[in-house]
Design a protein around this motif. Sequence first.
Motif, mmCIF file in Angstrom:
data_model
loop_
_atom_site.group_PDB
_atom_site.id
_atom_site.type_symbol
_atom_site.label_atom_id
_atom_site.label_comp_id
_atom_site.label_asym_id
_atom_site.label_seq_id
_atom_site.Cartn_x
_atom_site.Cartn_y
_atom_site.Cartn_z
ATOM 1 N N PHE A 8 6.314 16.325 8.883
ATOM 2 C CA PHE A 8 5.232 15.347 9.015
ATOM 3 C C PHE A 8 5.646 13.992 8.464
ATOM 4 O O PHE A 8 5.271 12.955 8.995
ATOM 5 C CB PHE A 8 3.967 15.837 8.324
ATOM 6 N N TYR A 11 7.794 12.355 11.125
ATOM 7 C CA TYR A 11 6.958 11.854 12.213
ATOM 8 C C TYR A 11 6.200 10.594 11.795
ATOM 9 O O TYR A 11 6.072 9.645 12.564
ATOM 10 C CB TYR A 11 5.953 12.927 12.665
ATOM 11 N N TYR A 38 -0.377 11.344 10.760
ATOM 12 C CA TYR A 38 0.786 12.093 10.286
ATOM 13 C C TYR A 38 0.879 12.037 8.762
ATOM 14 O O TYR A 38 1.231 13.031 8.124
ATOM 15 C CB TYR A 38 2.069 11.546 10.901
ATOM 16 N N LEU A 41 -1.635 14.482 7.370
ATOM 17 C CA LEU A 41 -1.144 15.848 7.548
ATOM 18 C C LEU A 41 -0.031 16.160 6.552
ATOM 19 O O LEU A 41 0.071 17.286 6.045
ATOM 20 C CB LEU A 41 -0.655 16.048 8.980
ATOM 21 N N LYS A 42 0.790 15.165 6.252
ATOM 22 C CA LYS A 42 1.864 15.335 5.270
ATOM 23 C C LYS A 42 1.271 15.668 3.899
ATOM 24 O O LYS A 42 1.737 16.572 3.208
ATOM 25 C CB LYS A 42 2.689 14.054 5.192
ATOM 26 N N HIS A 53 -3.937 22.767 10.228
ATOM 27 C CA HIS A 53 -3.603 21.389 10.562
ATOM 28 C C HIS A 53 -2.741 21.277 11.817
ATOM 29 O O HIS A 53 -2.460 20.178 12.271
ATOM 30 C CB HIS A 53 -2.928 20.690 9.380
ATOM 31 N N PHE A 57 -2.147 18.086 14.376
ATOM 32 C CA PHE A 57 -0.805 17.622 14.693
ATOM 33 C C PHE A 57 -0.602 17.534 16.198
ATOM 34 O O PHE A 57 -0.081 16.544 16.711
ATOM 35 C CB PHE A 57 0.221 18.565 14.066
ATOM 36 N N GLN A 61 0.172 14.195 18.441
ATOM 37 C CA GLN A 61 1.305 14.110 19.359
ATOM 38 C C GLN A 61 0.842 13.762 20.770
ATOM 39 O O GLN A 61 1.481 12.966 21.460
ATOM 40 C CB GLN A 61 2.067 15.427 19.389
#
Length: 94
Positions: A8, A11, A38, A41-42, A53, A57, A61
């Motif tokens: 993540f 990205y 991102y 999410l990280k 999650h 993601f 995308q």
Amino acid sequence: MSDAFDYFRAYAVRALCKARSMPKGRMKHLQLVVGRIYNLLKKEAAYGPNTQHLEDFRAAQKLERSLDSRPNDDMAPRTRFAATSPHRTGQEVR
């Protein structure tokens, strides 16, 4: 830390670098939003493994892919009178 955190992060860095290189406008704003998703999410992945999650993601995308496939329409003006009439282009000025 898990592998998801590293993925993540990669990205997020790529998306934000791409956004920095874009011209000002709606597409740049959307690319920044993708980078923020991102990053969130990280942060979630840093706390522990979580498979919930993955939907977020995949949605991020999908949004990023749609931004890549869309032509950059920020350059063209979006006014009602931007296009000239084909009948007016052939007229002479007197």
